[in-house]
Design an enzyme around this catalytic site. Structure first.
Site, PDB file in Angstrom:
ATOM      1  N   ASP A 102     -23.877  -9.286  24.535  1.00 49.26           N
ATOM      2  CA  ASP A 102     -24.981  -8.342  24.627  1.00 49.26           C
ATOM      3  C   ASP A 102     -25.901  -8.808  25.747  1.00 49.26           C
ATOM      4  O   ASP A 102     -26.397  -9.941  25.709  1.00 49.26           O
ATOM      5  CB  ASP A 102     -25.730  -8.323  23.286  1.00 49.26           C
ATOM      6  CG  ASP A 102     -26.233  -6.952  22.929  1.00 49.26           C
ATOM      7  OD1 ASP A 102     -26.854  -6.320  23.800  1.00 49.26           O
ATOM      8  OD2 ASP A 102     -26.020  -6.514  21.778  1.00 49.26           O
ATOM      9  N   ASP A 204     -28.162  -3.766  26.888  1.00 47.23           N
ATOM     10  CA  ASP A 204     -29.206  -3.342  25.955  1.00 47.23           C
ATOM     11  C   ASP A 204     -30.355  -2.585  26.627  1.00 47.23           C
ATOM     12  O   ASP A 204     -30.878  -3.040  27.645  1.00 47.23           O
ATOM     13  CB  ASP A 204     -29.772  -4.617  25.309  1.00 47.23           C
ATOM     14  CG  ASP A 204     -30.792  -4.335  24.230  1.00 47.23           C
ATOM     15  OD1 ASP A 204     -30.401  -3.839  23.171  1.00 47.23           O
ATOM     16  OD2 ASP A 204     -31.997  -4.595  24.452  1.00 47.23           O
ATOM     17  N   GLU A 263     -26.222   0.839  26.841  1.00 46.54           N
ATOM     18  CA  GLU A 263     -27.057   1.542  25.874  1.00 46.54           C
ATOM     19  C   GLU A 263     -28.042   2.352  26.700  1.00 46.54           C
ATOM     20  O   GLU A 263     -29.128   1.888  27.026  1.00 46.54           O
ATOM     21  CB  GLU A 263     -27.801   0.566  24.947  1.00 46.54           C
ATOM     22  CG  GLU A 263     -28.475   1.322  23.815  1.00 46.54           C
ATOM     23  CD  GLU A 263     -29.574   0.543  23.096  1.00 46.54           C
ATOM     24  OE1 GLU A 263     -29.831   0.837  21.920  1.00 46.54           O
ATOM     25  OE2 GLU A 263     -30.203  -0.342  23.704  1.00 46.54           O
ATOM     26  N   HIS A 335     -25.710  -1.321  14.754  1.00 48.74           N
ATOM     27  CA  HIS A 335     -26.703  -2.122  14.025  1.00 48.74           C
ATOM     28  C   HIS A 335     -28.095  -1.501  14.029  1.00 48.74           C
ATOM     29  O   HIS A 335     -29.019  -2.079  13.460  1.00 48.74           O
ATOM     30  CB  HIS A 335     -26.762  -3.524  14.646  1.00 48.74           C
ATOM     31  CG  HIS A 335     -27.318  -3.485  16.035  1.00 48.74           C
ATOM     32  ND1 HIS A 335     -26.632  -2.913  17.092  1.00 48.74           N
ATOM     33  CD2 HIS A 335     -28.501  -3.888  16.541  1.00 48.74           C
ATOM     34  CE1 HIS A 335     -27.378  -2.985  18.180  1.00 48.74           C
ATOM     35  NE2 HIS A 335     -28.517  -3.569  17.876  1.00 48.74           N
ATOM     36  N   ASP A 336     -28.269  -0.365  14.697  1.00 49.38           N
ATOM     37  CA  ASP A 336     -29.567   0.312  14.706  1.00 49.38           C
ATOM     38  C   ASP A 336     -29.534   1.599  13.881  1.00 49.38           C
ATOM     39  O   ASP A 336     -30.456   2.413  13.971  1.00 49.38           O
ATOM     40  CB  ASP A 336     -29.954   0.695  16.152  1.00 49.38           C
ATOM     41  CG  ASP A 336     -30.226  -0.516  17.016  1.00 49.38           C
ATOM     42  OD1 ASP A 336     -30.673  -1.548  16.484  1.00 49.38           O
ATOM     43  OD2 ASP A 336     -29.984  -0.436  18.234  1.00 49.38           O
TER      44      ASP A 336
HETATM   45  C1  GLC Z   1     -31.646  -2.066  21.490  1.00 45.63           C
HETATM   46  C2  GLC Z   1     -31.009  -2.806  20.353  1.00 45.63           C
HETATM   47  C3  GLC Z   1     -31.999  -2.942  19.241  1.00 45.63           C
HETATM   48  C4  GLC Z   1     -33.184  -3.712  19.753  1.00 45.63           C
HETATM   49  C5  GLC Z   1     -33.742  -3.109  21.039  1.00 45.63           C
HETATM   50  C6  GLC Z   1     -34.639  -4.075  21.753  1.00 45.63           C
HETATM   51  O1  GLC Z   1     -31.968  -0.770  21.166  1.00 45.63           O
HETATM   52  O2  GLC Z   1     -29.846  -2.152  19.956  1.00 45.63           O
HETATM   53  O3  GLC Z   1     -31.460  -3.559  18.102  1.00 45.63           O
HETATM   54  O4  GLC Z   1     -34.185  -3.742  18.782  1.00 45.63           O
HETATM   55  O5  GLC Z   1     -32.747  -2.765  21.959  1.00 45.63           O
HETATM   56  O6  GLC Z   1     -33.887  -5.078  22.377  1.00 45.63           O
END
Ligand code: GLC
Length: 561
Positions: A102, A204, A263, A335-336
């Site tokens: 990540d 991320d 992402e 995971h979100d």
């Molecule tokens: C992304 C991750 C999340 C995190 C955020 C800040 O959205 O998936 O879990 O809280 O970034 O890094």
């Protein structure tokens, strides 16, 4: 046709997301770790996945569960050592599995050495790697609201009118990507990991890296706090991100033939082509179309109810766009997110029949499917009985918002039981022993209520389980006879007039394969060419001279040409 021109090693692969804290605990501290993951590699190989994405494993104070990185080149001791990591890569390699990490570089942790130096000297070199900005008219530089609530600005201690910027928690200061030296440091770190043998990255929150440094703010949104969500600014500036992201790609990923998946929320049609395909910033991007309906809302309490047609239509719209561009990464959970079965399926289908139907609808979309740990077991949301059982910082902020909105304790809990990110973070269920075989000690987060029946051991032993069905799906997707069509075949939406049917085709020169999922409560008959071949069905399905009978809440995959 974009990616179709150049073949890449990850085309035709299936990925799997591991949330290391919750996967497998080898040392009995209640928290998953790298040796735990190593011990489950055979399981993953057998499941039929190829690429493993590990959520952050780096040294961190874990304010946001590792998405706040204190040291990018060290493993969090709670997960193990660098030797453990090297062994994981080696053991994975032996099994033909690739590891991707990540890459969290929109922000770091306030415990990061560079940020600590910056705080000590907010006008020095390290401070220029972040955004240290003077206030305006005695207030913060702008009115943006952070993703986790409250202003994106935090006062610098010891100064009257100086702030630093954090789009996420205050312990997650944003990096200044305009600073060339900072970018060089990022590239060096990325190359260091690639040289160590990782095969790529999930990237991320990356669209947030672009900032308007005049910090103009935005008109307040519907939260009654005078602020506007930072993601609105990100969306507004997103067209600019490619300048940096292409540099990142050229300086790191390209030279290593790395697989990357971004992402990248809110890419509108005009910039989507910058992100996918031969000249795209990334190898792939997650398809978050189905999440976007929630992004508009002031909080979980206002989230609309969604159904399977909503899931279908969101996916189909992105699939159609991506056909000519490249490969998106379809997901139904991560995971979100809460568990997809609980989110999209009606209560009567929140069981293994629904799990299999949904799995089929998802698995054959065009792109690189990502399975999230536990999804293959058919996990539903975990039942949390009190606010104290949650862990995620947004759960507490959302609870506060529910209360502020006038909801009572029970109603607020109900909202979190639908939408909390913690549903995706409860431990993996390995067997029916204490703590579901995840750990000898009390796990850091609650164990799912159904672990006695819903677990790897029980499901492996049951030929009819969701897990064994997933194993069949991954094999079918990679079957040499069909892999070309499932990988490169065009996506064609089927009839969408019935809200309880998900139907699409994959079309290549050599064949057409139809995916038909019946989420209704009644049997459906479909007319097919006489030589149609049933490739898989989630329940018993009869194909008699071209007439296919599909049971309620079930799926079929049929070669129709
Ligand atoms: C992304 C991750 C999340 C995190 C955020 C800040 O959205 O998936 O879990 O809280 O970034 O890094």
């Amino acid at each position: 046709m974009g990616c179709n021109m150049r073949k890449c090693w990850w085309h035709g692969k299936i990925a799997y997301q591991i949330y290391p804290k919750s996967f497998a605990d080898s040392n009995g501290d209640g928290i998953g770790d790298l040796r735990g993951i190593i011990s489950k590699l055979d399981y993953l190989k057998d499941l039929g996945v190829d690429i493993l994405w590990l959520s952050p494993i780096f040294a961190s104070p874990f304010i946001d569960n590792g998405y706040d990185i204190a040291d990018y080149r060290n493993i969090a001791p709670v997960f193990g050592s660098m030797d453990d990591f090297d062994e994981l890569v080696e053991q994975a390699r032996k099994r033909g599995l690739k590891i991707i990490l990540d890459l969290v570089v929109n922000h770091c942790s306030s415990e990061n050495a560079m940020f600590k130096k910056a705080l000590k000297d907010p006008f020095g070199k390290e401070a220029s790697y972040f955004y240290f900005v003077k206030g305006k008219d005695g207030r913060a530089p702008d009115n943006l609201r952070s993703y986790f609530g409250g202003s994106v600005w935090e006062k610098v201690e010891g100064y009257d009118d100086l702030y630093y910027l954090h789009y996420f928690a205050r312990e997650q200061p944003d990096f200044n990507w305009n600073n060339k030296e900072l970018r060089e440091k990022v590239y060096e770190m990325v190359n260091w990991w690639l040289d160590k043998g990782v095969s790529g990255f999930r990237i991320d929150a990356i669209m947030n890296i672009v900032k308007d440094t005049s910090f103009p703010g935005l008109p307040p949104d519907n939260n009654n706090d005078g602020m506007c969500a930072a993601n609105k600014m990100t969306a507004k500036l997103s067209f600019k991100a490619k300048e940096y992201l292409k540099e990142l790609r050229d300086r790191t990923f390209l030279g290593h033939d790395a697989f990357t998946v971004g992402e990248a929320f809110g890419l509108n049609d005009s910039i989507l082509p910058d992100y996918l395909g031969d000249d795209g910033c990334f190898g792939s991007i997650f398809d978050f179309t189905a999440r976007e309906v929630f992004e508009k809302e002031p909080g979980y309490y206002a989230y609309p109810e969604v159904d399977i047609a909503f899931y279908r239509d969101s996916n189909f719209s992105m699939q159609e766009k991506a056909n000519t561009l490249g490969f998106v990464a379809p997901i139904i959970e991560n995971h979100d997110e809460p568990r997809a079965i609980s989110l999209y399926l009606k209560p009567s289908q929140q069981n293994k029949h629904g799990a299999k139907a949904l799995a089929t609808a998802f698995m054959f979309l065009r792109g690189i499917p990502f399975i999230y740990e536990g999804q293959e077991l058919g996990m539903t949301n975990t039942r949390f009985d009190s606010i104290d059982e949650f862990n995620d910082l947004s759960a507490f902020e959302e609870y506060r918002k529910c209360k502020e909105h006038g909801l009572g304790d029970e109603e607020a809990l109900k909202v979190l039981n639908l939408h909390s990110r913690d549903h995706g973070r409860t431990p993996m269920l390995w067997d029916n022993s204490v703590n579901a075989g995840f750990s000898q000690a009390k796990p850091w987060l609650k164990i799912h209520q159904d672990y006695e029946t819903l677990n790897v051991k029980a499901e492996l032993a049951d030929p009819d389980s969701t897990l064994n069905y997933y194993r069949k799906l991954t094999r079918l997707r990679k079957d040499p006879r069909y892999v070309e069509c499932f990988t490169y075949g065009v996506f064609r939406a089927g009839d969408t007039s019935d809200r309880e049917i998900v139907c699409y085709n994959r079309h290549s020169d050599a064949m057409d394969i139809m995916i038909f999922v019946n989420f209704s409560d009644s049997e459906r008959k479909i007319q097919l060419p006489e030589d149609a071949q049933l490739l898989i069905s989630s329940e018993k399905a009869e194909l008699i001279t071209g007439t296919l009978t599909v049971q309620p809440c079930s799926a079929v995959v049929v070669r129709i040409r």
